[in-house]
Design a protein around this motif. Structure first.
Motif, PDB file in Angstrom:
ATOM      1  N   PHE A  12     -41.451  38.193  94.845  1.00 58.06           N
ATOM      2  CA  PHE A  12     -42.144  38.488  93.591  1.00 58.06           C
ATOM      3  C   PHE A  12     -41.278  39.314  92.643  1.00 58.06           C
ATOM      4  N   THR A  13     -40.548  40.270  93.196  1.00 64.59           N
ATOM      5  CA  THR A  13     -39.718  41.114  92.340  1.00 64.59           C
ATOM      6  C   THR A  13     -38.542  40.331  91.770  1.00 64.59           C
ATOM      7  N   ALA A  14     -37.952  39.452  92.552  1.00 63.23           N
ATOM      8  CA  ALA A  14     -36.862  38.615  92.035  1.00 63.23           C
ATOM      9  C   ALA A  14     -37.352  37.765  90.870  1.00 63.23           C
ATOM     10  N   ALA A  15     -38.523  37.171  91.028  1.00 68.96           N
ATOM     11  CA  ALA A  15     -39.083  36.371  89.931  1.00 68.96           C
ATOM     12  C   ALA A  15     -39.291  37.238  88.693  1.00 68.96           C
ATOM     13  N   ALA A  16     -39.836  38.432  88.881  1.00 70.80           N
ATOM     14  CA  ALA A  16     -40.099  39.328  87.744  1.00 70.80           C
ATOM     15  C   ALA A  16     -38.820  39.725  87.025  1.00 70.80           C
ATOM     16  N   ILE A  17     -37.780  40.049  87.770  1.00 64.66           N
ATOM     17  CA  ILE A  17     -36.525  40.491  87.158  1.00 64.66           C
ATOM     18  C   ILE A  17     -35.858  39.333  86.414  1.00 64.66           C
ATOM     19  N   TRP A  28     -44.277  40.610  83.754  1.00 69.59           N
ATOM     20  CA  TRP A  28     -45.147  41.758  84.029  1.00 69.59           C
ATOM     21  C   TRP A  28     -46.086  41.516  85.199  1.00 69.59           C
ATOM     22  N   TRP A  29     -46.796  40.394  85.254  1.00 73.97           N
ATOM     23  CA  TRP A  29     -47.736  40.208  86.359  1.00 73.97           C
ATOM     24  C   TRP A  29     -47.005  39.973  87.681  1.00 73.97           C
ATOM     25  N   THR A  30     -45.880  39.251  87.639  1.00 73.56           N
ATOM     26  CA  THR A  30     -45.136  39.062  88.882  1.00 73.56           C
ATOM     27  C   THR A  30     -44.550  40.384  89.360  1.00 73.56           C
ATOM     28  N   GLY A  31     -44.149  41.227  88.413  1.00 69.90           N
ATOM     29  CA  GLY A  31     -43.634  42.542  88.760  1.00 69.90           C
ATOM     30  C   GLY A  31     -44.691  43.436  89.374  1.00 69.90           C
ATOM     31  N   ILE A  32     -45.907  43.366  88.869  1.00 75.86           N
ATOM     32  CA  ILE A  32     -46.999  44.187  89.414  1.00 75.86           C
ATOM     33  C   ILE A  32     -47.238  43.830  90.884  1.00 75.86           C
ATOM     34  N   VAL A  33     -47.293  42.542  91.196  1.00 72.18           N
ATOM     35  CA  VAL A  33     -47.499  42.121  92.584  1.00 72.18           C
ATOM     36  C   VAL A  33     -46.331  42.595  93.458  1.00 72.18           C
ATOM     37  N   ALA A  49     -39.953  58.735  97.050  1.00 70.02           N
ATOM     38  CA  ALA A  49     -39.733  58.634  95.609  1.00 70.02           C
ATOM     39  C   ALA A  49     -39.892  57.190  95.163  1.00 70.02           C
ATOM     40  N   ASP A  50     -39.470  56.259  95.998  1.00 72.53           N
ATOM     41  CA  ASP A  50     -39.615  54.845  95.666  1.00 72.53           C
ATOM     42  C   ASP A  50     -41.075  54.401  95.717  1.00 72.53           C
ATOM     43  N   VAL A  51     -41.886  55.009  96.586  1.00 70.34           N
ATOM     44  CA  VAL A  51     -43.315  54.696  96.614  1.00 70.34           C
ATOM     45  C   VAL A  51     -43.946  55.126  95.288  1.00 70.34           C
ATOM     46  N   LEU A  52     -43.640  56.340  94.858  1.00 68.14           N
ATOM     47  CA  LEU A  52     -44.149  56.839  93.583  1.00 68.14           C
ATOM     48  C   LEU A  52     -43.673  55.953  92.438  1.00 68.14           C
ATOM     49  N   LEU A  53     -42.430  55.528  92.507  1.00 66.69           N
ATOM     50  CA  LEU A  53     -41.876  54.659  91.474  1.00 66.69           C
ATOM     51  C   LEU A  53     -42.648  53.345  91.387  1.00 66.69           C
ATOM     52  N   GLN A  54     -43.022  52.784  92.518  1.00 65.13           N
ATOM     53  CA  GLN A  54     -43.763  51.516  92.493  1.00 65.13           C
ATOM     54  C   GLN A  54     -45.137  51.699  91.840  1.00 65.13           C
ATOM     55  N   ALA A  55     -45.786  52.838  92.089  1.00 63.39           N
ATOM     56  CA  ALA A  55     -47.068  53.123  91.422  1.00 63.39           C
ATOM     57  C   ALA A  55     -46.865  53.218  89.911  1.00 63.39           C
ATOM     58  N   PHE A  56     -45.787  53.871  89.504  1.00 66.29           N
ATOM     59  CA  PHE A  56     -45.456  53.961  88.072  1.00 66.29           C
ATOM     60  C   PHE A  56     -45.236  52.569  87.491  1.00 66.29           C
ATOM     61  N   PHE A  57     -44.509  51.720  88.221  1.00 64.51           N
ATOM     62  CA  PHE A  57     -44.235  50.363  87.743  1.00 64.51           C
ATOM     63  C   PHE A  57     -45.518  49.543  87.582  1.00 64.51           C
ATOM     64  N   VAL A  58     -46.472  49.720  88.484  1.00 62.89           N
ATOM     65  CA  VAL A  58     -47.741  48.998  88.348  1.00 62.89           C
ATOM     66  C   VAL A  58     -48.443  49.428  87.054  1.00 62.89           C
ATOM     67  N   GLY A  61     -46.451  48.330  84.103  1.00 60.80           N
ATOM     68  CA  GLY A  61     -46.477  46.875  84.027  1.00 60.80           C
ATOM     69  C   GLY A  61     -47.668  46.386  83.223  1.00 60.80           C
ATOM     70  N   ILE A  62     -48.795  47.009  83.427  1.00 62.17           N
ATOM     71  CA  ILE A  62     -49.995  46.644  82.664  1.00 62.17           C
ATOM     72  C   ILE A  62     -49.782  46.952  81.185  1.00 62.17           C
ATOM     73  N   LEU A  63     -49.265  48.145  80.899  1.00 56.59           N
ATOM     74  CA  LEU A  63     -49.016  48.535  79.508  1.00 56.59           C
ATOM     75  C   LEU A  63     -47.916  47.686  78.872  1.00 56.59           C
ATOM     76  N   GLY A  64     -46.842  47.442  79.609  1.00 54.47           N
ATOM     77  CA  GLY A  64     -45.740  46.629  79.101  1.00 54.47           C
ATOM     78  C   GLY A  64     -46.187  45.217  78.786  1.00 54.47           C
ATOM     79  N   TRP A  65     -47.004  44.640  79.636  1.00 53.51           N
ATOM     80  CA  TRP A  65     -47.536  43.301  79.430  1.00 53.51           C
ATOM     81  C   TRP A  65     -48.297  43.246  78.109  1.00 53.51           C
ATOM     82  N   TRP A  66     -49.161  44.221  77.896  1.00 51.53           N
ATOM     83  CA  TRP A  66     -49.933  44.276  76.652  1.00 51.53           C
ATOM     84  C   TRP A  66     -49.016  44.465  75.442  1.00 51.53           C
ATOM     85  N   ARG A  67     -48.039  45.409  75.539  1.00 51.10           N
ATOM     86  CA  ARG A  67     -47.151  45.687  74.396  1.00 51.10           C
ATOM     87  C   ARG A  67     -46.294  44.481  74.036  1.00 51.10           C
TER      88      ARG A  67
END
Length: 191
Positions: A12-17, A28-33, A49-58, A61-67
């Motif tokens: 999923f992350t490869a597709a998102a990137i 954005w939606w593929t990145g969230i998953v 720190a990477d766990v926290l980062l993934q929560a930030f990305f989710v 991701g919602i905000l970025g998708w909308w923007r």
């Protein structure tokens, strides 16, 4: 052998990137998953720190998708450059935040490589904020993040993830070039 969780997170992350590099809103939606799956994987590997980062990305991701879809005036957000004032504070702020969060992880958790893990977190946040605004400069920041992340993930036995991030490094170079070209085309297009 990669676990099914690592395989799914990587797919999923490869597709998102790749979609982000092609300026495609489906990033954005593929990145969230992918981020939800990576959050679980990194928790198992004690990369907090990477766990926290993934929560930030989710959340972003919602905000970025909308923007990306609606911009600030209801029109899709164009690709632009970040201003020098914005860029001038990012490096020192990133270094300070890396040191502070790394110290917290070092003294209060059993985190593996707390300062390196924190650098991945902090500079990923900076790159993500730039990407959400469709700023070309997100790509060199992602280059830095991927340069740090590849050996970190390799050292934790996350071989597939390390290879994926090496691929992201190459993608960031190609995407940086592509976004600059798209920005030039936008500038030449009639208004």
């Amino acid at each position: 052998m990669p676990s099914p969780l690592e395989l799914a997170a990587n797919a999923f992350t490869a597709a998102a990137i790749l979609l982000a590099g092609r300026n495609n809103v489906h990033t954005w939606w593929t990145g969230i998953v992918g981020c939800v799956l990576f959050g679980l994987l990194f928790a198992q590997s004690r990369l907090y720190a990477d766990v926290l980062l993934q929560a930030f990305f989710v959340a972003t991701g919602i905000l970025g998708w909308w923007r990306w879809l609606h911009g600030s005036n209801g029109a899709p957000l164009p690709i632009t450059h970040a201003g020098w004032r914005s860029l001038a504070w990012m490096a020192p702020a990133g270094i300070a935040a890396t040191a502070a969060y790394g110290a917290l992880l070092h003294f209060y958790t059993d985190a593996y490589a707390p300062f390196i893990d924190s650098a991945v977190l902090v500079f990923s946040v900076i790159a993500q904020l730039l990407m959400m605004q469709r700023r070309i400069e997100n790509w060199p920041v992602w280059l830095l993040v991927n340069t740090i992340a590849v050996p970190l993930y390799y050292s934790r036995g996350l071989m597939l993830t390390a290879v994926l991030y090496a691929g992201f490094w190459i993608n960031a170079i190609v995407s940086w070039w592509w976004w600059r070209r798209l920005a030039q085309q936008q500038a030449l297009a009639p208004a």
